[in-house]
Design an enzyme around this catalytic site. Structure first.
Site, PDB file in Angstrom:
ATOM      1  N   SER A 156      39.902  41.761  39.738  1.00 19.96           N
ATOM      2  CA  SER A 156      39.585  40.347  39.911  1.00 19.96           C
ATOM      3  C   SER A 156      40.609  39.617  40.781  1.00 19.96           C
ATOM      4  O   SER A 156      40.765  39.911  41.962  1.00 19.96           O
ATOM      5  CB  SER A 156      39.454  39.697  38.537  1.00 19.96           C
ATOM      6  OG  SER A 156      38.880  38.428  38.606  1.00 19.96           O
ATOM      7  N   ASP A 166      33.639  36.349  41.336  1.00 17.98           N
ATOM      8  CA  ASP A 166      33.006  35.738  40.169  1.00 17.98           C
ATOM      9  C   ASP A 166      33.667  34.417  39.792  1.00 17.98           C
ATOM     10  O   ASP A 166      33.264  33.754  38.838  1.00 17.98           O
ATOM     11  CB  ASP A 166      32.988  36.696  38.972  1.00 17.98           C
ATOM     12  CG  ASP A 166      34.383  37.098  38.483  1.00 17.98           C
ATOM     13  OD1 ASP A 166      35.380  36.725  39.128  1.00 17.98           O
ATOM     14  OD2 ASP A 166      34.457  37.796  37.451  1.00 17.98           O
TER      15      ASP A 166
END
Length: 460
Positions: A105, A250
């Site tokens: 991430s 995201d």
């Protein structure tokens, strides 16, 4: 159960050390296959979708996971670098049995990890994670496939194209982005190719940066955690707004026309207001956020008749609660935002498109006005880093003592402040947060708590 491998969102750690090694990934794949019942005889072989971001170590983990699953008689669909939410979409589209996203991430390039999705496209539940953990410490040789029944791997060449069309479909068809200038920072990550195409194909003038990944520059001086250059470009190009994504796309951060950052809480407030103005647009008149969201958001939503429900940190928990309450808006201050009753994970590009839809409907009211709905209650945070050799091993971080510190301060200052002390599930960090209308009190409390926690961790 104390977990050795799983954290807030799958497994994460330093690449090629500790738990993020080829050996562990092969065992992880094998244990996952057994836990999910994939090693049992079936009329058709199970299928798993595996994607990744742009980290150099992604190749290593991709091949290790693939080998482990093939040895268990499982077929693999490799989709290459692609945003995390695309994995959720592709699982459903391909009617796959499971999905994995190889990514750390927002972490630096030297970290990596694996996010897990079930057959419905949602993040894997805790019970299955526990089962996998237990199996990883056992001998799984009895479950491996016969040499005539091994799985195989194929590449899905049009995966990005499928995702681009899926995301574009979420944008209201009556609108186009003609006349809007956008600066997009893709963090040299998974969205480096798809994000600029989405906005361009919908009509926007796109200035793209962070689109030259080299395996080492993901999230480096770019993306949601470092948007200084993006802010400069927005002002320099006189753009309507800037959009920053993280390494797996995201998360989102918006930069307004003046170069100022707008966090997830403000975006959620604006989206809630926007959806509630529509007929049945905001389901059950409820928004789901986490314990980290600012109290100002809750006060604002309540003032316009919208309920706020909090969960533990992680868009996984937000999605679960949204599903339970049948809500269609939730997210985190950090920029993980979920829009849609059946959405399973945050999607930075989809959120950006909804912000742009609001912008068009509002007839180009400046983003600085459109997305600043409330005045935040003073909130102060501090991150305490500890030796990464304990990474992912929650029982080794003086857990009980830290919980005692939390309870003590919360009991004393329950009426004056909101206090959060938590171990990050994605990085070797203890995160401290104190929030109070009394700014001086919040600062003082944070300082005292930091000293106590650092002393407990022998960091003073």
């Amino acid at each position: 159960m104390q977990k050795k491998y799983f954290g807030t969102d799958g497994i994460r750690g330093r690449s090629n050390t500790n738990i993020i090694t080829p050996e562990i990934m092969i065992k992880l794949a094998m244990a996952t296959a057994v836990a999910c019942g994939f090693s049992e005889k079936r009329s058709t072989k199970p299928t798993i979708v595996i994607g990744k971001d742009t980290r150099l170590s992604g190749y290593m983990l991709e091949f290790a996971l693939t080998s482990g699953f093939i040895s268990m008689g499982v077929n693999i669909v490799l989709v290459g670098p692609i945003p995390t939410p695309a994995i959720s979409m592709l699982i459903r589209s391909l009617r796959a049995d499971l999905g994995m996203m190889i990514s750390a991430s927002h972490n630096p390039y030297y970290d990596n990890g694996v996010k897990f999705f079930d057959s419905s496209g949602y993040k894997m539940d805790a019970a299955l994670e526990n089962k996998i953990e237990q199996l990883m410490s056992t001998d799984l040789s009895e479950y491996v496939a016969h040499y005539n029944d091994l799985g195989k791997a194929v590449k899905l060449e049009d995966a990005r194209g499928r995702y681009i069309e899926h995301v574009k479909y979420s944008f209201p068809h009556i609108h186009k982005l003609d006349g809007i200038k956008i600066v997009v920072d893709c963090a040299n990550g998974a969205a480096y190719d798809v994000a600029p195409k989405v906005f361009h194909e919908l009509g926007a003038e796109v200035i793209a940066c962070g689109i030259n990944p080299n395996g080492f520059n993901i999230n480096h001086q770019c993306g949601v955690l470092d948007a200084k250059e993006l802010a400069k470009k927005v002002v320099e190009h006189k753009a309507d707004l800037g959009i920053a994504l993280d390494g797996d796309a995201d998360r989102i951060l918006i930069i307004d026309e003046n170069g100022q950052a707008i966090d997830g809480d403000q975006i959620i407030a604006a989206l809630a207001d926007y959806l509630s103005a529509m007929n049945h647009g905001l389901k059950n008149n409820t928004v789901v956020t986490t314990i980290m969201s600012n109290m100002g958001l809750e006060l604002y939503l309540n003032s316009i008749g919208i309920s706020l429900v909090r969960t533990n940190v992680g868009d996984k928990h937000v999605a679960q609660k949204m599903r339970e309450l049948e809500c269609n808006l939730g997210g985190e201050q950090s920029g993980h935002i979920i829009i849609g009753a059946n959405e399973a994970t945050g999607d930075g590009i989809k959120v950006a498109l909804q912000v742009l839809a609001m912008y068009k409907i509002a007839q180009n009211i400046p983003i600085s006005q459109l997305l600043n709905k409330f005045t935040p209650v003073p909130q102060f945070t501090h991150n305490i880093y500890y030796d990464h050799k304990y990474y992912g091993q929650q029982n080794l971080i003086c857990k009980d003592r830290i919980e005692n510190i939390t309870r003590l301060y919360q009991k004393i200052y329950a009426k004056e402040a909101r206090i959060i002390i938590r171990k990050s599930g994605t990085e070797p960090i203890i995160r401290l947060m104190v929030e109070s209308i009394d700014s001086a009190l919040a600062k003082n409390l944070l300082s005292n708590i930091r000293i106590e926690v650092e002393k407990e961790l022998n960091l003073d």
